[in-house]
Design a protein around this motif. Structure first.
Motif, PDB file in Angstrom:
ATOM      1  N   ILE A   1     -16.264 -29.806  29.227  1.00 41.76           N
ATOM      2  CA  ILE A   1     -17.335 -29.289  30.069  1.00 41.76           C
ATOM      3  C   ILE A   1     -18.620 -29.258  29.246  1.00 41.76           C
ATOM      4  N   TYR A   2     -19.631 -29.975  29.727  1.00 41.01           N
ATOM      5  CA  TYR A   2     -20.916 -30.045  29.046  1.00 41.01           C
ATOM      6  C   TYR A   2     -21.885 -29.100  29.727  1.00 41.01           C
ATOM      7  N   VAL A   3     -22.461 -28.157  28.947  1.00 43.04           N
ATOM      8  CA  VAL A   3     -23.344 -27.145  29.506  1.00 43.04           C
ATOM      9  C   VAL A   3     -24.745 -27.246  28.906  1.00 43.04           C
ATOM     10  N   SER A   4     -25.738 -26.920  29.740  1.00 45.12           N
ATOM     11  CA  SER A   4     -27.126 -26.786  29.293  1.00 45.12           C
ATOM     12  C   SER A   4     -27.479 -25.318  29.389  1.00 45.12           C
ATOM     13  N   ILE A   5     -28.185 -24.817  28.389  1.00 48.67           N
ATOM     14  CA  ILE A   5     -28.503 -23.396  28.324  1.00 48.67           C
ATOM     15  C   ILE A   5     -30.015 -23.227  28.202  1.00 48.67           C
ATOM     16  N   PHE A   6     -30.559 -22.345  29.036  1.00 44.26           N
ATOM     17  CA  PHE A   6     -31.982 -22.015  28.993  1.00 44.26           C
ATOM     18  C   PHE A   6     -32.123 -20.517  28.875  1.00 44.26           C
ATOM     19  N   PRO A   7     -32.978 -19.968  28.116  1.00 41.57           N
ATOM     20  CA  PRO A   7     -33.957 -20.594  27.233  1.00 41.57           C
ATOM     21  C   PRO A   7     -33.315 -21.097  25.941  1.00 41.57           C
TER      22      PRO A   7
ATOM     23  N   LEU B   1     -24.097 -11.031  31.275  1.00 38.88           N
ATOM     24  CA  LEU B   1     -23.891 -10.804  29.842  1.00 38.88           C
ATOM     25  C   LEU B   1     -25.016 -11.300  28.940  1.00 38.88           C
ATOM     26  N   THR B   2     -25.561 -12.452  29.217  1.00 36.52           N
ATOM     27  CA  THR B   2     -26.476 -13.047  28.253  1.00 36.52           C
ATOM     28  C   THR B   2     -27.926 -13.096  28.707  1.00 36.52           C
ATOM     29  N   GLY B   3     -28.176 -12.980  29.979  1.00 30.75           N
ATOM     30  CA  GLY B   3     -29.543 -13.084  30.464  1.00 30.75           C
ATOM     31  C   GLY B   3     -30.104 -14.485  30.352  1.00 30.75           C
TER      32      GLY B   3
ATOM     33  N   ARG C   1     -22.538 -16.515  37.197  1.00 32.04           N
ATOM     34  CA  ARG C   1     -22.270 -15.068  37.260  1.00 32.04           C
ATOM     35  C   ARG C   1     -22.165 -14.471  35.859  1.00 32.04           C
ATOM     36  N   TYR C   2     -21.447 -15.147  35.013  1.00 34.20           N
ATOM     37  CA  TYR C   2     -21.201 -14.690  33.651  1.00 34.20           C
ATOM     38  C   TYR C   2     -22.506 -14.570  32.869  1.00 34.20           C
TER      39      TYR C   2
END
Length: 111
Positions: free
Chosen positions: A49-55, A28-30, A23-24
């Motif tokens: 907490i390990y996160v993956s971000i795309f693009p 906010l970031t697209g 949701r966040y």
């Protein structure tokens, strides 16, 4: 080695934090943020907490936003888990670079 309790709490946090970050990120970031893993300390006071971000080109700015809003994200997590956990653990976000490493290995093996 993780206890059964640690593992159950980690899965619960992973599910709820995934929903919160989805949701966040959308508003906010697209970007697309996925929670790849959660590790809870033995005393259940800290959740890594390990996160993956795309693009990939928005990774740094998105991680900065996440770190700046860690307190708010923990508050939302607490609202979701208030009936399941007595104490909501402190959250520490880490960038999961597993996918990047796999791509680099594939590139090296291809040559």
């Amino acid at each position: 080695m993780e206890s059964t309790r640690q593992h159950k709490i980690a899965r619960l946090i992973q599910k709820d934090m995934s929903d919160i970050l989805l949701r966040y990120a959308r508003t906010l970031t697209g970007t697309l943020i996925s929670v790849s893993e959660v590790r809870v300390s033995p005393d259940l006071s800290i959740a890594h907490i390990y996160v993956s971000i795309f693009p990939q080109d928005k990774v740094k700015e998105t991680m900065l936003l996440i770190e700046e809003n860690t307190h708010r994200l923990r508050g939302e997590l607490g609202a979701l888990e208030r009936h399941q956990l007595r104490i909501i653990p402190e959250v520490v976000f880490h960038l999961d670079e597993t996918i990047d490493r796999m791509e680099r290995i594939d590139e090296l093996l291809a040559h």
